[in-house]
Design an enzyme around this catalytic site. Sequence first.
Site, PDB file in Angstrom:
ATOM      1  N   TYR A   1      26.336  64.379  29.678  1.00 29.15           N
ATOM      2  CA  TYR A   1      27.086  63.822  30.803  1.00 29.15           C
ATOM      3  C   TYR A   1      26.529  64.387  32.137  1.00 29.15           C
ATOM      4  O   TYR A   1      26.705  63.791  33.180  1.00 29.15           O
ATOM      5  CB  TYR A   1      28.566  64.208  30.740  1.00 29.15           C
ATOM      6  CG  TYR A   1      29.424  63.518  29.699  1.00 29.15           C
ATOM      7  CD1 TYR A   1      28.889  62.680  28.725  1.00 29.15           C
ATOM      8  CD2 TYR A   1      30.804  63.710  29.700  1.00 29.15           C
ATOM      9  CE1 TYR A   1      29.708  62.065  27.785  1.00 29.15           C
ATOM     10  CE2 TYR A   1      31.626  63.098  28.773  1.00 29.15           C
ATOM     11  CZ  TYR A   1      31.075  62.283  27.810  1.00 29.15           C
ATOM     12  OH  TYR A   1      31.896  61.683  26.881  1.00 29.15           O
ATOM     13  N   GLY A   2      25.924  65.578  32.039  1.00 28.25           N
ATOM     14  CA  GLY A   2      25.578  66.349  33.236  1.00 28.25           C
ATOM     15  C   GLY A   2      24.552  65.721  34.149  1.00 28.25           C
ATOM     16  O   GLY A   2      24.363  66.161  35.283  1.00 28.25           O
TER      17      GLY A   2
ATOM     18  N   ASP B   1      34.521  67.238  24.496  1.00 31.01           N
ATOM     19  CA  ASP B   1      33.330  67.622  25.258  1.00 31.01           C
ATOM     20  C   ASP B   1      32.337  66.471  25.149  1.00 31.01           C
ATOM     21  O   ASP B   1      32.476  65.590  24.295  1.00 31.01           O
ATOM     22  CB  ASP B   1      32.717  68.901  24.658  1.00 31.01           C
ATOM     23  CG  ASP B   1      31.449  69.317  25.393  1.00 31.01           C
ATOM     24  OD1 ASP B   1      31.451  69.311  26.636  1.00 31.01           O
ATOM     25  OD2 ASP B   1      30.440  69.616  24.721  1.00 31.01           O
TER      26      ASP B   1
ATOM     27  N   THR C   1      31.203  69.624  33.115  1.00 32.47           N
ATOM     28  CA  THR C   1      30.880  68.461  33.933  1.00 32.47           C
ATOM     29  C   THR C   1      32.114  67.572  34.132  1.00 32.47           C
ATOM     30  O   THR C   1      32.424  67.171  35.248  1.00 32.47           O
ATOM     31  CB  THR C   1      29.733  67.665  33.263  1.00 32.47           C
ATOM     32  OG1 THR C   1      28.614  68.546  33.098  1.00 32.47           O
ATOM     33  CG2 THR C   1      29.340  66.470  34.081  1.00 32.47           C
TER      34      THR C   1
ATOM     35  N   CYS D   1      29.243  75.968  32.089  1.00 30.71           N
ATOM     36  CA  CYS D   1      28.826  74.891  31.179  1.00 30.71           C
ATOM     37  C   CYS D   1      29.017  75.387  29.753  1.00 30.71           C
ATOM     38  O   CYS D   1      28.782  76.566  29.461  1.00 30.71           O
ATOM     39  CB  CYS D   1      27.363  74.548  31.446  1.00 30.71           C
ATOM     40  SG  CYS D   1      26.637  73.448  30.227  1.00 30.71           S
ATOM     41  N   THR D   2      29.431  74.455  28.885  1.00 27.89           N
ATOM     42  CA  THR D   2      29.711  74.792  27.486  1.00 27.89           C
ATOM     43  C   THR D   2      28.572  75.533  26.779  1.00 27.89           C
ATOM     44  O   THR D   2      28.815  76.355  25.903  1.00 27.89           O
ATOM     45  CB  THR D   2      29.943  73.492  26.703  1.00 27.89           C
ATOM     46  OG1 THR D   2      28.918  72.561  27.062  1.00 27.89           O
ATOM     47  CG2 THR D   2      31.301  72.905  26.991  1.00 27.89           C
ATOM     48  N   HIS D   3      27.331  75.179  27.130  1.00 28.93           N
ATOM     49  CA  HIS D   3      26.190  75.714  26.387  1.00 28.93           C
ATOM     50  C   HIS D   3      25.780  77.128  26.806  1.00 28.93           C
ATOM     51  O   HIS D   3      25.087  77.819  26.074  1.00 28.93           O
ATOM     52  CB  HIS D   3      24.967  74.813  26.568  1.00 28.93           C
ATOM     53  CG  HIS D   3      25.076  73.501  25.877  1.00 28.93           C
ATOM     54  ND1 HIS D   3      26.122  72.620  26.094  1.00 28.93           N
ATOM     55  CD2 HIS D   3      24.254  72.901  24.963  1.00 28.93           C
ATOM     56  CE1 HIS D   3      25.938  71.544  25.355  1.00 28.93           C
ATOM     57  NE2 HIS D   3      24.817  71.684  24.661  1.00 28.93           N
TER      58      HIS D   3
HETATM   59  N1  DGL Z   1      29.169  69.821  28.106  1.00 30.95           N
HETATM   60  C1  DGL Z   1      28.389  69.784  29.334  1.00 30.95           C
HETATM   61  C2  DGL Z   1      29.007  70.761  30.340  1.00 30.95           C
HETATM   62  O1  DGL Z   1      29.718  71.678  29.998  1.00 30.95           O
HETATM   63  C3  DGL Z   1      26.933  70.127  29.079  1.00 30.95           C
HETATM   64  C4  DGL Z   1      26.161  69.036  28.374  1.00 30.95           C
HETATM   65  C5  DGL Z   1      26.110  67.757  29.150  1.00 30.95           C
HETATM   66  O2  DGL Z   1      25.384  67.663  30.169  1.00 30.95           O
HETATM   67  O3  DGL Z   1      26.795  66.832  28.765  1.00 30.95           O
HETATM   68  O4  DGL Z   1      28.793  70.589  31.520  1.00 30.95           O
END
Ligand code: DGL
Length: 270
Positions: free
Chosen positions: A42-43, A10, A75, A185-187
Amino acid sequence: MANQPIGVFDSGLGGLTAVKELLNVLPNEDITYFGDTSRVPYGTRSKETIVKYAMQDINFLLKNNVKMVIAACGTVSSVAVDVGKIVNVPFTGVVKPTCLSAVKATKNGKIGVIGTSATIRSKSYHREIQRIDEKIEVIEQDCPLFVPLVESGFIERNDEIVKLTVSRYLKELKDRQVDTLILGCTHYPILKEAIKDFMGTNVTLVDSGRETALFAADLLANNGLLNESKEAGTCKFFVSDRPDGFASVADIFLNDKISHNVEQIDIEKY
Ligand code: DGL
């Protein structure tokens, strides 16, 4: 090969929400996790950058002899769609498993999708849902403040800041009466309670980490790669920035006290 670990990566530590689900679904698998903590988020980045980062993350996991790669990052799964092709082991992102489950869940044919700006811009969930059933209406919304909220510990369902942010982002999805909402999204599973409070109990929340863990279990079984050992699996964690602080943040995402070793690596070498 069945005894080798599953590789999960991730952009940071958010992917631990997927690891938590994997531990439930496949308790005797070993897991090697890489969180790109020096380059998160990354987003907000361009496609070129996200593809480059994802390839390095995958190369690192392959060098560590994983038998499967899971891109837990919404992402990466949305924007770097072709990176799976460089992998010579089974590979999955989160988009396909999540969409399959959402299409099964909807009754009124209206699915909402929330994710980072890059994920929503890519229209990956929209395309995949309509590939499965073109009659389904898909309503998408990026929620760029959710990641910093979670990472700053604003996660309680009754916190005024959480409630206000959730209602601002999700109002249109609620007004348009989606009955299924993809947490792309993971969060976002960390904000599940607050999201449920706002959307109402009639709306089904689809957690990309959970669906991907179930999908990964099938993929392993179909490839004869399930670890049949009776021993509980172990997890190894790697990050690209300082590992201190990992335990407390990991606690939020994994919902578990972590005493595991965390190692820092230089991801630019891969
Ligand atoms: N891990 C990213 C996602 O699931 C969220 C955090 C990021 O923007 O990198 O999209």
